[in-house]
Motif scaffolding. Structure first.
Motif, PDB file in Angstrom:
ATOM      1  N   ASP A   1      43.641  14.969  -4.222  1.00 44.56           N
ATOM      2  CA  ASP A   1      42.812  15.933  -3.504  1.00 44.56           C
ATOM      3  C   ASP A   1      43.009  17.302  -4.151  1.00 44.56           C
ATOM      4  O   ASP A   1      44.034  17.959  -3.963  1.00 44.56           O
ATOM      5  CB  ASP A   1      43.204  15.975  -2.029  1.00 44.56           C
ATOM      6  CG  ASP A   1      42.292  16.886  -1.208  1.00 44.56           C
ATOM      7  OD1 ASP A   1      41.472  17.609  -1.807  1.00 44.56           O
ATOM      8  OD2 ASP A   1      42.415  16.883   0.030  1.00 44.56           O
TER       9      ASP A   1
ATOM     10  N   ILE B   1      47.682  14.226  -8.407  1.00 44.06           N
ATOM     11  CA  ILE B   1      47.060  14.810  -7.233  1.00 44.06           C
ATOM     12  C   ILE B   1      45.666  14.221  -7.071  1.00 44.06           C
ATOM     13  O   ILE B   1      44.871  14.207  -8.011  1.00 44.06           O
ATOM     14  CB  ILE B   1      47.028  16.348  -7.320  1.00 44.06           C
ATOM     15  CG1 ILE B   1      46.432  16.944  -6.049  1.00 44.06           C
ATOM     16  CG2 ILE B   1      46.291  16.831  -8.554  1.00 44.06           C
ATOM     17  CD1 ILE B   1      46.673  18.434  -5.915  1.00 44.06           C
TER      18      ILE B   1
ATOM     19  N   SER C   1      41.818  20.131  -3.577  1.00 50.68           N
ATOM     20  CA  SER C   1      41.942  21.276  -2.676  1.00 50.68           C
ATOM     21  C   SER C   1      43.403  21.562  -2.332  1.00 50.68           C
ATOM     22  O   SER C   1      43.775  22.691  -2.016  1.00 50.68           O
ATOM     23  CB  SER C   1      41.146  21.033  -1.389  1.00 50.68           C
ATOM     24  OG  SER C   1      41.703  19.945  -0.650  1.00 50.68           O
ATOM     25  N   LYS C   2      44.267  20.523  -2.429  1.00 54.44           N
ATOM     26  CA  LYS C   2      45.678  20.697  -2.099  1.00 54.44           C
ATOM     27  C   LYS C   2      46.457  21.368  -3.227  1.00 54.44           C
ATOM     28  O   LYS C   2      47.639  21.676  -3.064  1.00 54.44           O
ATOM     29  CB  LYS C   2      46.294  19.345  -1.763  1.00 54.44           C
ATOM     30  CG  LYS C   2      45.726  18.739  -0.483  1.00 54.44           C
ATOM     31  CD  LYS C   2      46.377  17.401  -0.161  1.00 54.44           C
ATOM     32  CE  LYS C   2      45.815  16.822   1.134  1.00 54.44           C
ATOM     33  NZ  LYS C   2      46.400  15.486   1.445  1.00 54.44           N
ATOM     34  N   ALA C   3      45.802  21.582  -4.368  1.00 53.78           N
ATOM     35  CA  ALA C   3      46.479  22.243  -5.487  1.00 53.78           C
ATOM     36  C   ALA C   3      46.558  23.751  -5.293  1.00 53.78           C
ATOM     37  O   ALA C   3      47.366  24.424  -5.938  1.00 53.78           O
ATOM     38  CB  ALA C   3      45.751  21.934  -6.791  1.00 53.78           C
ATOM     39  N   ARG C   4      45.752  24.298  -4.391  1.00 53.53           N
ATOM     40  CA  ARG C   4      45.664  25.755  -4.230  1.00 53.53           C
ATOM     41  C   ARG C   4      47.015  26.391  -3.919  1.00 53.53           C
ATOM     42  O   ARG C   4      47.341  27.479  -4.415  1.00 53.53           O
ATOM     43  CB  ARG C   4      44.664  26.097  -3.125  1.00 53.53           C
ATOM     44  CG  ARG C   4      44.517  27.592  -2.882  1.00 53.53           C
ATOM     45  CD  ARG C   4      43.513  27.859  -1.773  1.00 53.53           C
ATOM     46  NE  ARG C   4      42.165  27.581  -2.218  1.00 53.53           N
ATOM     47  CZ  ARG C   4      41.395  28.445  -2.882  1.00 53.53           C
ATOM     48  NH1 ARG C   4      41.874  29.636  -3.202  1.00 53.53           N
ATOM     49  NH2 ARG C   4      40.185  28.131  -3.235  1.00 53.53           N
ATOM     50  N   GLU C   5      47.832  25.721  -3.097  1.00 50.11           N
ATOM     51  CA  GLU C   5      49.131  26.294  -2.716  1.00 50.11           C
ATOM     52  C   GLU C   5      49.986  26.621  -3.926  1.00 50.11           C
ATOM     53  O   GLU C   5      50.661  27.646  -3.951  1.00 50.11           O
ATOM     54  CB  GLU C   5      49.899  25.302  -1.830  1.00 50.11           C
ATOM     55  CG  GLU C   5      49.348  25.160  -0.439  1.00 50.11           C
ATOM     56  CD  GLU C   5      50.188  24.192   0.376  1.00 50.11           C
ATOM     57  OE1 GLU C   5      51.403  24.079   0.104  1.00 50.11           O
ATOM     58  OE2 GLU C   5      49.631  23.548   1.259  1.00 50.11           O
TER      59      GLU C   5
ATOM     60  N   GLU D   1      41.467  26.471  -6.367  1.00 45.51           N
ATOM     61  CA  GLU D   1      41.054  25.074  -6.253  1.00 45.51           C
ATOM     62  C   GLU D   1      40.241  24.685  -7.480  1.00 45.51           C
ATOM     63  O   GLU D   1      39.163  25.232  -7.706  1.00 45.51           O
ATOM     64  CB  GLU D   1      40.221  24.854  -4.997  1.00 45.51           C
ATOM     65  CG  GLU D   1      39.783  23.405  -4.803  1.00 45.51           C
ATOM     66  CD  GLU D   1      38.978  23.201  -3.534  1.00 45.51           C
ATOM     67  OE1 GLU D   1      38.176  22.250  -3.497  1.00 45.51           O
ATOM     68  OE2 GLU D   1      39.142  24.012  -2.598  1.00 45.51           O
TER      69      GLU D   1
END
Length: 329
Positions: free
Chosen positions: A228, A226, A230-234, A239
């Protein structure tokens, strides 16, 4: 679906194979140049690939014993590692074909398949710049290991808490033959040593997925790189925020999503060029059952995020790295 990162599973079983995958330096050139420097020798060992078969003993951090492994590699970077000793791990096979990573556990009759970690190895020239920032390099000639003449590159850390490292590298083929660590008290530990080595292309079918009857196959969707955070939050519920400043010259090189879609967690990969550290993070409030560490791990911050720090560094350094995450504003 596999419950956790196979690297962690290896560590919990007392195996050193995965650490070896990320740490082993291997390379080849046709002839010794006239203007060798320790930086150039180390860079060649990081850049090039060579077809060879080695029998090596490798130390593992948690159990403090040596694992004897037969390592077979080709000039494309593919590898096969077979555990010879101890008896409790004998026959465990790990194959990296550059795309997938197959691990056969014969006693458990289990074959684990996951993406190849070799697709995301740190760029050697970026890594050598980091090494220069954090270590003073020197080298000497004249060592003989497994019948091969070798250079010995000494990497003295600028941070006194980190161990001094000595890399014995084949003087012609530039394959790593021995790795020693000398701690701040002067105690030497051989992390990797070569008993035998031959050069030449291994059979092509060595790098194919093992076909064994009655074996349960488990497929893992990670590690999933990964870029970014911030895209891990899902998937993980928060984050990740690496500290603005890491101690001892470490930097974050990569981040991977691990686990499963139902119970994901993240691994931040740190390096100072030679030492490698992984910081595992997960949301303690979610009560993940599949995370391979008991909460709160090594520590938990005010937001309920749990942390575990693993790597080939002293405990005091791991603690300092953990503190940089826990006290991250």
């Amino acid at each position: 679906m596999m419950r956790n990162d196979a690297r962690i599973a290896f560590a919990k079983k007392g195996s050193v194979l995965c650490a070896f995958l990320s740490a082993t330096l291997c390379a080849a050139v046709a002839a010794e140049p006239n203007n060798d420097t320790p930086k150039e020798v180390l860079l060649r060992s990081l850049e090039r690939k060579v077809a060879c078969t080695l029998v090596q003993s490798q130390r593992m951090d948690s159990k403090r014993f040596a694992v004897q492994v037969k390592v077979q590699m080709d000039s494309e970077g593919r590898s096969r590692r077979t555990v010879l000793q101890p008896l409790s791990m004998q026959g465990t096979v790990s194959i990296d074909d550059g795309h997938s990573w197959f691990t056969l556990f014969p006693d458990e009759k289990k074959l684990v398949i996951q993406p190849s970690p070799s697709e995301h190895r740190q760029n050697p020239r970026t890594r050598i710049l980091l090494i220069e920032q954090n270590y003073r390099l020197s080298f000497e000639r004249g060592t003989n290991i497994a019948g091969r003449k070798a250079f010995v590159v000494t990497a003295a850390p600028k941070a006194k808490e980190l161990p001094l490292r000595r890399y014995a590298i084949d003087g012609e083929k530039f394959v790593l033959l021995r790795l020693e660590r000398i701690d701040s008290e002067g105690k030497t530990r051989i992390e990797l040593d070569t008993q035998a080595i031959t050069y030449g292309k291994p059979p092509e079918d060595l790098f194919e997925m093992p076909q064994v009857e009655g074996v349960r196959v488990e497929r893992c969707w990670g590690p999933r790189r990964i870029t970014d955070l911030s895209k891990a939050r899902e998937l993980i519920g928060f984050e990740p925020r690496p500290p603005d400043h890491l101690p001892y010259g470490f930097v974050m090189s990569d981040a991977d999503l691990l686990g499963s879609t139902e119970s994901a967690f993240i691994a931040l990969r740190l390096s100072d060029g030679l030492a490698h550290v992984t910081v595992y993070q997960w949301d303690g409030k979610r009560g993940h059952r599949e995370v391979p560490f008991r909460p709160p791990g090594d520590g938990q911050d005010g937001d309920g995020i749990c942390y575990v720090v693993l790597g080939d560094i002293p405990r005091s350094v791991r603690k300092k790295i953990l503190e940089s995450f826990l006290h991250n504003p």
